[in-house]
Every structure is written in C-alpha cells, then in structure tokens.
Design an enzyme around this catalytic site. Sequence first.
Site, PDB file in Angstrom:
ATOM      1  N   ASN A 111       0.851  -1.199   0.000  1.00  0.00           N
ATOM      2  CA  ASN A 111       0.000   0.000   0.000  1.00  0.00           C
ATOM      3  C   ASN A 111       0.882   1.243   0.000  1.00  0.00           C
ATOM      4  O   ASN A 111       1.882   1.306   0.712  1.00  0.00           O
ATOM      5  CB  ASN A 111      -0.880   0.008   1.259  1.00  0.00           C
ATOM      6  CG  ASN A 111      -1.781   1.217   1.326  1.00  0.00           C
ATOM      7  OD1 ASN A 111      -2.387   1.625   0.317  1.00  0.00           O
ATOM      8  ND2 ASN A 111      -1.903   1.823   2.506  1.00  0.00           N
ATOM      9  N   HIS A 113       1.005   4.970   1.122  1.00  0.00           N
ATOM     10  CA  HIS A 113       0.289   5.788   2.116  1.00  0.00           C
ATOM     11  C   HIS A 113       0.973   7.151   2.244  1.00  0.00           C
ATOM     12  O   HIS A 113       2.199   7.216   2.408  1.00  0.00           O
ATOM     13  CB  HIS A 113       0.281   5.068   3.476  1.00  0.00           C
ATOM     14  CG  HIS A 113      -0.457   5.841   4.515  1.00  0.00           C
ATOM     15  ND1 HIS A 113      -1.842   5.870   4.573  1.00  0.00           N
ATOM     16  CD2 HIS A 113      -0.023   6.639   5.513  1.00  0.00           C
ATOM     17  CE1 HIS A 113      -2.214   6.655   5.565  1.00  0.00           C
ATOM     18  NE2 HIS A 113      -1.126   7.129   6.156  1.00  0.00           N
ATOM     19  N   SER A 140       4.933   6.597   2.404  1.00  0.00           N
ATOM     20  CA  SER A 140       5.486   5.288   2.753  1.00  0.00           C
ATOM     21  C   SER A 140       4.852   4.218   1.881  1.00  0.00           C
ATOM     22  O   SER A 140       3.688   4.338   1.479  1.00  0.00           O
ATOM     23  CB  SER A 140       5.153   4.943   4.214  1.00  0.00           C
ATOM     24  OG  SER A 140       5.571   5.964   5.093  1.00  0.00           O
ATOM     25  N   ASP A 149      -2.809   0.346   7.981  1.00  0.00           N
ATOM     26  CA  ASP A 149      -1.568   1.114   7.759  1.00  0.00           C
ATOM     27  C   ASP A 149      -0.475   0.754   8.771  1.00  0.00           C
ATOM     28  O   ASP A 149       0.294   1.611   9.205  1.00  0.00           O
ATOM     29  CB  ASP A 149      -1.843   2.637   7.818  1.00  0.00           C
ATOM     30  CG  ASP A 149      -2.818   3.074   6.731  1.00  0.00           C
ATOM     31  OD1 ASP A 149      -2.858   2.430   5.667  1.00  0.00           O
ATOM     32  OD2 ASP A 149      -3.541   4.056   6.958  1.00  0.00           O
TER      33      ASP A 149
HETATM   34  C1  GAR Z   1      -1.849   9.036  -3.166  1.00  0.00           C
HETATM   35  O1  GAR Z   1      -1.444  10.274  -2.678  1.00  0.00           O
HETATM   36  C2  GAR Z   1      -1.706   7.973  -2.101  1.00  0.00           C
HETATM   37  O2  GAR Z   1      -0.634   8.208  -1.235  1.00  0.00           O
HETATM   38  C3  GAR Z   1      -3.007   8.098  -1.372  1.00  0.00           C
HETATM   39  O3  GAR Z   1      -3.960   8.344  -2.372  1.00  0.00           O
HETATM   40  C4  GAR Z   1      -3.341   9.049  -3.435  1.00  0.00           C
HETATM   41  C5  GAR Z   1      -3.708   8.373  -4.739  1.00  0.00           C
HETATM   42  O4  GAR Z   1      -3.378   9.182  -5.822  1.00  0.00           O
HETATM   43  N1  GAR Z   1      -3.321   6.913  -0.640  1.00  0.00           N
HETATM   44  C6  GAR Z   1      -4.012   6.902   0.484  1.00  0.00           C
HETATM   45  O5  GAR Z   1      -4.459   7.911   0.980  1.00  0.00           O
HETATM   46  C7  GAR Z   1      -4.231   5.535   1.086  1.00  0.00           C
HETATM   47  N2  GAR Z   1      -4.733   5.647   2.409  1.00  0.00           N
HETATM   48  P1  GAR Z   1      -3.729   8.716  -7.299  1.00  0.00           P
HETATM   49  O6  GAR Z   1      -5.175   8.220  -7.295  1.00  0.00           O
HETATM   50  O7  GAR Z   1      -3.557   9.941  -8.134  1.00  0.00           O
HETATM   51  O8  GAR Z   1      -2.781   7.619  -7.689  1.00  0.00           O
END
Ligand code: GAR
Length: 224
Positions: A111, A113, A140, A149
């Site tokens: 994942n 995060h 991360s 997480d």
């Molecule tokens: C990213 O910033 C990722 O770190 C976050 O969602 C975004 C996805 O971006 N993930 C989380 O918040 C997971 N809990 P994207 O849809 O443009 O790839």
Amino acid sequence: MQNLPLPVAVLFSGQGTNLKTLAQAAANQQLNIAIRCAICNKPTAQGIQHALTHGLQTHIIDHRQYPDKPAFEQDLANALDAAQVELIILAGFMRILSAGFVQRFSGKMINLHPSLLPRHRGLDTHQRALAAGDREHGSSIHLVVPELDNGPVIAQYRMPIAPHDTPISLAQRLAPHEHRLLQAVIALFTQCAIQVKSRQVMFNGQALRQPLLLDQNISWPINN
Ligand code: GAR
C-alpha cells in the site's frame, strides 16, 4: 536474460495518477511488470480513463452495490484470483480491507500511504502532519497486514515541511515523488531484491530493519 514480467494488479479509487505512471513505465519497458488488471471501487473515478487508455483489463467493483463487505470482497478476490497476480498494489485504494481478505493475499499486497508511517495512519494525513507541527512529511510503502496502515514499512520518501505549506501544497509537492517511490519499490520486487517471507520484508536476502529511503538507498529513475 530478462525475467518474465511480474504479474501485478493495481487497485485505486480516485485520480489514478499512480496507476497511470505504472502503466506508462510498463509500456516503456522501464518496469518489468504486466498489469494484469486494474480494479476500481468508484464508478466515477478519473483513474478509470487511464486504465482504459492503456488497454488494461479494468474491473469496476463498486462497494455500494453489495449488501455487505464480504460480498464486495468476494468479487474483489475473484478478480484477483482470475488475474493470477504475484503483487497487488494498493495505489490510492480507499477501502479498508477485512483481516480475512488481507490474510488470503498475505505477503503479496503493498500500500502507498501519504505519511511517514508510523505517523498519521488513516485519512487526512497532510492536514494532520501540519496540525502536529511536523517538520517532515512524506509517503510510505508498506506491506498490508490486517491492522490499518500498520504493516512493515518497505520504503519512504521524506521531505521538509515549509512554513507556508498547506494540505494542498503538500499533496502537490509529494505526488511526483510518490510516483517515483512506487516505481522504485516495484522495480525491486521485479528483481527479487525485495521478497516477503512470513510477514518479514527481505532486502537483498537480509531482513529489512529500516525503511529504504528514496534518493538515499534507492532511486528512480534508476540512473539518477
Ligand atoms: C496518493 O497520494 C496515495 O498516497 C493516497 O492516495 C493518493 C492516490 O493518488 N493513498 C491513500 O491515501 C491511502 N490511504 P492517485 O489516485 O492519483 O494515484
């Protein structure tokens, strides 16, 4: 001789910019992966267009169409089983998966995060990093375990927080580095430099004790 491409699945819920980057890297042969399927739980997600543009096998598995979580997860698991993937990449997938589901794909799911875990598990990480007065923020990649997480952290990107930063500026500044971080880590999986043995992350045959740091221990693009 080049190994066979690593079969992967990418799960997302929103913009899908990470999926897009991975699909481009696979198409350009920068990453030795075959994205066997892209799975999205939100029919209106912008990322679906990226999946279709890249000709990926795309499943929209809308959690709201199911009576309960087990039914939703059954279809998710069926799609993953059918795709026969070796790595499941949660790239902005905003559903909490049950312990049973995680155990079924144990050791195969990572994942991305947007925080320096173990700080700020869960949502609103940029806002919480600012509210806590953190001097550093980042992203991360961790192994997914049943606790949210909370799996072993494989790699991180760290950056300083500036006085004028807002949640939006942090997200914008982080995004290109998250893309690099994800690609760097997946490249290590394709080279078997990262392996998972019973909840333990191994790096070059040794138990990984601390997260790898992008631009310090690992890099992307590879010739940086
Ligand atoms: C990213 O910033 C990722 O770190 C976050 O969602 C975004 C996805 O971006 N993930 C989380 O918040 C997971 N809990 P994207 O849809 O443009 O790839």
